[in-house]
Enzyme design. Sequence first.
Site, mmCIF file in Angstrom:
data_model
loop_
_atom_site.group_PDB
_atom_site.id
_atom_site.type_symbol
_atom_site.label_atom_id
_atom_site.label_comp_id
_atom_site.label_asym_id
_atom_site.label_seq_id
_atom_site.Cartn_x
_atom_site.Cartn_y
_atom_site.Cartn_z
ATOM 1 N N LYS A 206 0.842 -1.199 0.000
ATOM 2 C CA LYS A 206 0.000 0.000 0.000
ATOM 3 C C LYS A 206 0.881 1.254 0.000
ATOM 4 O O LYS A 206 0.687 2.163 -0.779
ATOM 5 C CB LYS A 206 -0.922 -0.031 1.226
ATOM 6 C CG LYS A 206 -1.848 1.155 1.307
ATOM 7 C CD LYS A 206 -2.830 1.010 2.466
ATOM 8 C CE LYS A 206 -3.582 2.306 2.658
ATOM 9 N NZ LYS A 206 -4.511 2.270 3.785
ATOM 10 N N GLU A 212 10.522 -4.583 4.540
ATOM 11 C CA GLU A 212 10.592 -5.986 4.123
ATOM 12 C C GLU A 212 10.310 -6.123 2.630
ATOM 13 O O GLU A 212 11.030 -6.792 1.887
ATOM 14 C CB GLU A 212 9.559 -6.821 4.905
ATOM 15 C CG GLU A 212 9.842 -6.968 6.385
ATOM 16 C CD GLU A 212 9.196 -5.876 7.229
ATOM 17 O OE1 GLU A 212 8.965 -4.765 6.705
ATOM 18 O OE2 GLU A 212 8.947 -6.140 8.421
ATOM 19 N N GLY A 267 -4.949 -1.709 4.878
ATOM 20 C CA GLY A 267 -4.099 -2.814 4.420
ATOM 21 C C GLY A 267 -4.699 -4.177 4.729
ATOM 22 O O GLY A 267 -4.719 -5.071 3.883
ATOM 23 N N ARG A 268 -5.236 -4.344 5.936
ATOM 24 C CA ARG A 268 -5.770 -5.658 6.321
ATOM 25 C C ARG A 268 -7.183 -5.886 5.789
ATOM 26 O O ARG A 268 -7.788 -6.910 6.077
ATOM 27 C CB ARG A 268 -5.703 -5.828 7.841
ATOM 28 C CG ARG A 268 -6.293 -4.694 8.654
ATOM 29 C CD ARG A 268 -5.909 -4.795 10.131
ATOM 30 N NE ARG A 268 -6.366 -3.640 10.902
ATOM 31 C CZ ARG A 268 -5.702 -2.502 11.017
ATOM 32 N NH1 ARG A 268 -4.548 -2.337 10.396
ATOM 33 N NH2 ARG A 268 -6.176 -1.513 11.757
ATOM 34 N N GLU A 353 -4.640 -6.395 14.888
ATOM 35 C CA GLU A 353 -4.140 -5.077 14.455
ATOM 36 C C GLU A 353 -5.283 -4.056 14.491
ATOM 37 O O GLU A 353 -5.052 -2.861 14.674
ATOM 38 C CB GLU A 353 -3.517 -5.156 13.052
ATOM 39 C CG GLU A 353 -2.453 -4.101 12.810
ATOM 40 C CD GLU A 353 -1.701 -4.241 11.489
ATOM 41 O OE1 GLU A 353 -2.317 -4.055 10.423
ATOM 42 O OE2 GLU A 353 -0.496 -4.528 11.517
ATOM 43 N N HIS A 384 -4.571 -32.264 18.421
ATOM 44 C CA HIS A 384 -3.426 -33.032 18.920
ATOM 45 C C HIS A 384 -2.315 -32.105 19.396
ATOM 46 O O HIS A 384 -1.163 -32.516 19.505
ATOM 47 C CB HIS A 384 -2.930 -33.967 17.819
ATOM 48 C CG HIS A 384 -3.972 -34.972 17.441
ATOM 49 N ND1 HIS A 384 -4.104 -36.186 18.078
ATOM 50 C CD2 HIS A 384 -4.982 -34.915 16.535
ATOM 51 C CE1 HIS A 384 -5.124 -36.841 17.557
ATOM 52 N NE2 HIS A 384 -5.688 -36.084 16.624
ATOM 53 N N LYS A 512 9.444 -0.547 14.557
ATOM 54 C CA LYS A 512 9.994 -0.201 13.233
ATOM 55 C C LYS A 512 11.062 0.881 13.372
ATOM 56 O O LYS A 512 12.131 0.794 12.774
ATOM 57 C CB LYS A 512 8.879 0.385 12.343
ATOM 58 C CG LYS A 512 8.099 -0.588 11.528
ATOM 59 C CD LYS A 512 7.321 0.203 10.463
ATOM 60 C CE LYS A 512 6.010 -0.423 10.107
ATOM 61 N NZ LYS A 512 5.162 0.413 9.266
#
Length: 552
Positions: A206, A212, A267-268, A353, A384, A512
């Site tokens: 975005k 990253e 973004g999400r 978030e 399990h 950050k």
Amino acid sequence: MTDITGTPEWQALEADAAALKDVSMRSLFEKDPGRFARYSIEAAGLFLDYSKNKITEDVADHLIALAMAADLEGARERMLTGEAINTTEERAVLHPALRDFSQRDYHVGGENVSRKVRAELAKMKSFADGVHGGERKGYTGKPLTTVVNIGIGGSDLGPFMATEALRPYWIEGRKAHFVSNVDGQHIADTLAAVDPETTLFIVASKTFTTQETMTNAETAKQWFLSHGASEDDIAKHFIALSTNAYAVKAFGVAEENMFEFWDWVGGRYSLWSAIGMSIALQVGFANFEKLLHGAHAMDEHFRSAPLRENMPVMLALAGVWNRNFLGIGSHAVLPYDQHLHRLPAYLQQADMESNGKRVTKDGEAVQCETGPVIFGEPGTNGQHAFYQLLHQGTDLVSADFIAPAVSQEETGDHHEKLLSNFLAQTEALMRGKTEKEARAELKEEGYAPPDIDRLAPHKVFPGGRPTNSILMEKLTPETLGALIALYEHKIFCQGALWGINSFDQWGVELGKALAKTILPELAKAGEEKPEAEGHDASTNGLIDRVNAVRAK
Ligand code: F6P
């Protein structure tokens, strides 16, 4: 809005919780045969059973009253009419506009944004069709059969989760990879598995500034150029999905290869936008559109159904009841469908978030707990691993069980076995096993009285663990779209009730910023660095230790 915890509606719910303290969920079922019908809702191809929550008619009425007191309907209206409800960033929140195929137009600041949405979708379609039809080729003339989506957070989790979920719809011969981590092993492993001549890189960001993604994109570009491709060939192999045209151009992606979205798409909440390009390329544009249609069907239900019959609203209210009145701080997402294996990770970002906030929109400390810890795994794997704690741990954990009644890949009796586990787990979590039942069982199994005394406490299940069951006929693009939209609106409703801003994420900034300070203090391989200073003793010590090893 006044503090919601000071309202009579909140106090009524506190009184309900106190009154129900010693009432078992099992007894609620025994007393009321109509419970399943009363506490279930069907909409947009999904069926929600929330009857295995410690909810009574009083509780349900008081939860609805609380939603009214919080002006949930007004909040919904403000979101859907493009008001800048993301107040700290002064942005509208209009992801439903990305999937509205009706004649309805959405406006932001007086501008009709629906036109832009339609134009961008048409551009995506034409691109995807060009790739699928073979008109868009790589630099050596070969078809582009492989996609590497480079993005992180919302620019990775949504498209990755949906692409995996729609595996039965994959176009034969196509493969999508997703690279997110700045750990160089992620991009290196991926590049080792793809052919530069047939790979399309999608740089999804975005902001187009995320460390990253930009690091991985640059590495991918250099790798591509090192395989006999020229700068001009980048246009054939790199596209960008972003809101930042300036940064996209600076990276070297041509304007026609940029697919745009807008600041009113969080973004999400962005997989419905250009960020969904990797989905469209892997399952075809028609299936991508079906995903949007499914979400739109849930939007229409959310927009118009009365609160008590509204699936996202009731899912949210059951969550508020568990979180704020029964003190449940963790919530598990348990899809009984292997293709939904990334759903828990996706919902971790979507929920945590959004609602991991400690101040209200007005900047006051919230007076109640907000978003729970979200975690999960597909069933039956989770059974399990961590279900032991769900059944017998000291903390109560609530859970969503999600399953299609029919598998896309019916194999022998696998699906009946899978579903039997799904249903048994929700039953066991609700019913539990009393000491009397445990003792009777041990006796039946032939244990001697001292052994019964010794073992019985370990065999008791307290029960009363709240679960929601979400069923669909099949996991299709439409039902997946509806499922994701259900959660988006649930998260919105909870944020509105708590009076927080669900649409910013300042909590990711501090780490950050500190990483930027630390980066130049770290040794490159073989480099000597002076002793670290300026941090706390732990951080200095760790930097020195890392540097000492890297200097060797
Ligand atoms: O983690 C913070 C965040 O801003 C997320 O909200 C977002 O989805 C992610 O980083 C990636 O951001 P971008 O798409 O701008 O690269």
